[in-house]
Motif scaffolding. Structure first.
Motif, PDB file in Angstrom:
ATOM      1  N   SER A  11     -11.169 -25.191  14.425  1.00  0.00           N
ATOM      2  CA  SER A  11     -11.092 -25.488  12.989  1.00  0.00           C
ATOM      3  C   SER A  11     -12.053 -26.598  12.578  1.00  0.00           C
ATOM      4  CB  SER A  11      -9.667 -25.911  12.612  1.00  0.00           C
ATOM      5  OG  SER A  11      -9.365 -27.177  13.166  1.00  0.00           O
ATOM      6  N   PRO A  22      -4.647 -28.120   5.942  1.00  0.00           N
ATOM      7  CA  PRO A  22      -5.776 -27.293   6.375  1.00  0.00           C
ATOM      8  C   PRO A  22      -6.048 -26.116   5.448  1.00  0.00           C
ATOM      9  CG  PRO A  22      -3.829 -26.672   7.605  1.00  0.00           C
ATOM     10  CD  PRO A  22      -3.410 -27.779   6.671  1.00  0.00           C
ATOM     11  N   TRP A  25      -9.567 -25.000   4.229  1.00  0.00           N
ATOM     12  CA  TRP A  25     -10.314 -24.357   5.316  1.00  0.00           C
ATOM     13  C   TRP A  25      -9.820 -22.927   5.540  1.00  0.00           C
ATOM     14  CZ3 TRP A  25      -8.792 -22.941  10.457  1.00  0.00           C
ATOM     15  CH2 TRP A  25      -9.854 -22.515  11.263  1.00  0.00           C
ATOM     16  N   TYR A  26      -8.498 -22.733   5.496  1.00  0.00           N
ATOM     17  CA  TYR A  26      -7.941 -21.382   5.618  1.00  0.00           C
ATOM     18  C   TYR A  26      -8.559 -20.451   4.567  1.00  0.00           C
ATOM     19  CZ  TYR A  26      -3.938 -23.070   8.476  1.00  0.00           C
ATOM     20  OH  TYR A  26      -3.128 -23.593   9.442  1.00  0.00           O
ATOM     21  N   TRP A 311      -4.246 -16.811  12.789  1.00  0.00           N
ATOM     22  CA  TRP A 311      -3.930 -18.031  12.048  1.00  0.00           C
ATOM     23  C   TRP A 311      -2.853 -17.698  11.007  1.00  0.00           C
ATOM     24  CZ3 TRP A 311      -6.119 -22.873  13.066  1.00  0.00           C
ATOM     25  CH2 TRP A 311      -7.096 -22.877  14.066  1.00  0.00           C
TER      26      TRP A 311
END
Length: 403
Positions: A11, A22, A25-26, A311
């Motif tokens: 990541s 996060p 970013w996902y 994820w």
């Protein structure tokens, strides 16, 4: 190090704040690199809901028999380990543990869970500020799982301490130190449980360890070591996940959707909906599998033997599955379809217990306290600790107003 997949190296999220949140970013990965190969570690990564679900369900393409893993617990493979097998073998192993988590069994446990919650909340009476993590989210799950297994709940602090170390994420620069700590902790945990298991072999009780001692796998009873290792797995997983869920529920009510607490006060039937939305919205988990045969199912050539990481936290915010997925909405239809507990044959055995604990705890809390608020000057980064999913709350001081 070659047996471990370093999640944070994939990541590139380094700061505590970035690991705690996060989600940007996902989103970037879902939109720009939904199937991504990390060349440094040789690992495939999928971020979309349907892709993640396929990885979890399709054991013929994506196997749980693997030599590498994200799971930051020392591997002690034994013939009863549910986490290193696929169907049909997996079904037999899972059946050893499944009985303890049936709706009927959990129904019988409701009064005890309620009593533990009542005791913890009574200790909060008459105060303006309470630490939700230290006074509710940590003690409730570890006490419940210890009692379910038949382990003295007075040892809950020690069990929690060991669990925290076993679930520490590996880091590139401190890999060997962390590995040594985990190995020593595993040894200490085993030494603690062995005499308990040996005593239950002589004098079985109504608990999970006794059930495991008497259970048969392929016509044979489990040996002491196998019972101990299963016990450690259940004690660890049984408190870490639920502690995180409970902590995140209060964080979401105060930060993600301020005001939702009063909505619960007006309509208690919304509590289970809030639990599911927290699992969908703020549970940044990831699950790994091994590619069992060459495939281009996701439009890229994945080779047999390679690893793939689904994820889950990204999949749970996939707009194609959840409308306005970046919004926290307890009225969202179908929010229970999240993948926080996995899916398919390896769906988390303890999910019904985690849900029950969370729903009982929150319902009881909402009845007792008229409102909650953030403590002035609260900075989340000062209250975080490394965990298997990146960062989790180690403390969370909250203002409470008596009903």
């Amino acid at each position: 190090m070659e047996k471990t997949i370093l999640q944070h190296e994939i990541s590139k999220l380094r700061s505590r704040q970035a690991q705690w949140e996060p989600f940007a970013w996902y989103k970037e990965m879902r939109e720009n690199s939904p199937v991504y190969y990390d060349t440094e570690q040789g690992v495939w990564n999928v971020f979309l809901y349907e892709h993640a679900k396929r990885v979890l369900f399709d054991h013929q393409l994506f196997s749980n028999k693997k030599e590498r893993s994200l799971i930051p617990v020392p591997r002690n493979d034994n013939r009863s380990n549910v986490n290193s097998s696929d169907p049909p073998e997996h079904r037999k192993r899972r059946a050893l543990l499944a009985k303890a988590f049936t709706p009927r069994n959990l129904k019988e446990w409701e009064p005890r869970i309620q009593a533990i919650v009542d005791e913890l909340l009574t200790d909060m009476e008459g105060r303006e500020t309470v630490d939700i993590v230290k006074e509710l989210a940590i003690p409730l799950p570890v006490t419940v799982i210890a009692e379910l297994l038949g382990v003295p709940s007075k040892d809950r602090s020690q069990i929690k301490f060991w669990s925290d170390i076993l679930f520490l994420p590996y880091a590139k620069d401190a890999y060997h130190d962390i590995a040594e700590r985990k190995a020593q902790t595993m040894e200490d945990f085993c030494e603690y449980l062995y005499p308990i298991v040996q005593e239950k072999r002589k004098h079985p009780a109504d608990d999970i360890l006794s059930d495991l001692i008497q259970a048969e796998l392929e016509g044979e009873r489990l040996n002491d070591k196998e019972v101990v290792l299963n016990g450690i797995g259940l004690l660890g997983a049984g408190n870490e996940t639920t502690t995180m869920l409970l902590s995140n529920m209060f964080y979401s009510m105060l930060v993600d959707q301020p005001g939702v607490y009063r909505e619960l006060r007006a309509d208690m039937s919304l509590v289970p909906q809030l639990t599911e939305e927290v699992l969908r919205y703020r549970f940044p988990a990831a699950i790994d599998r091994k590619v069992a045969q060459d495939t281009d199912i996701f439009g890229h050539t994945m080779k047999k033997g390679q690893m793939v990481v689904a994820w889950i936290g990204a999949a749970n915010r996939d707009e194609s599955q959840f409308h306005d997925a970046e919004e926290f909405d307890i009225h969202r239809p179908g929010n229970h379809k999240h993948l926080a507990f996995g899916a398919g044959p390896h769906f988390c055995l303890g999910a019904p217990l985690a849900r029950k604990e969370a729903n009982i705890a929150l319902t009881t809390f909402v009845k007792r306290f008229a409102d909650i608020g953030l403590v002035e000057g609260f900075e989340v980064t000062e209250h975080l600790v490394d965990s298997a999913v990146g960062q989790s709350l180690k403390s969370f001081p909250v203002r409470v107003e008596r009903a």
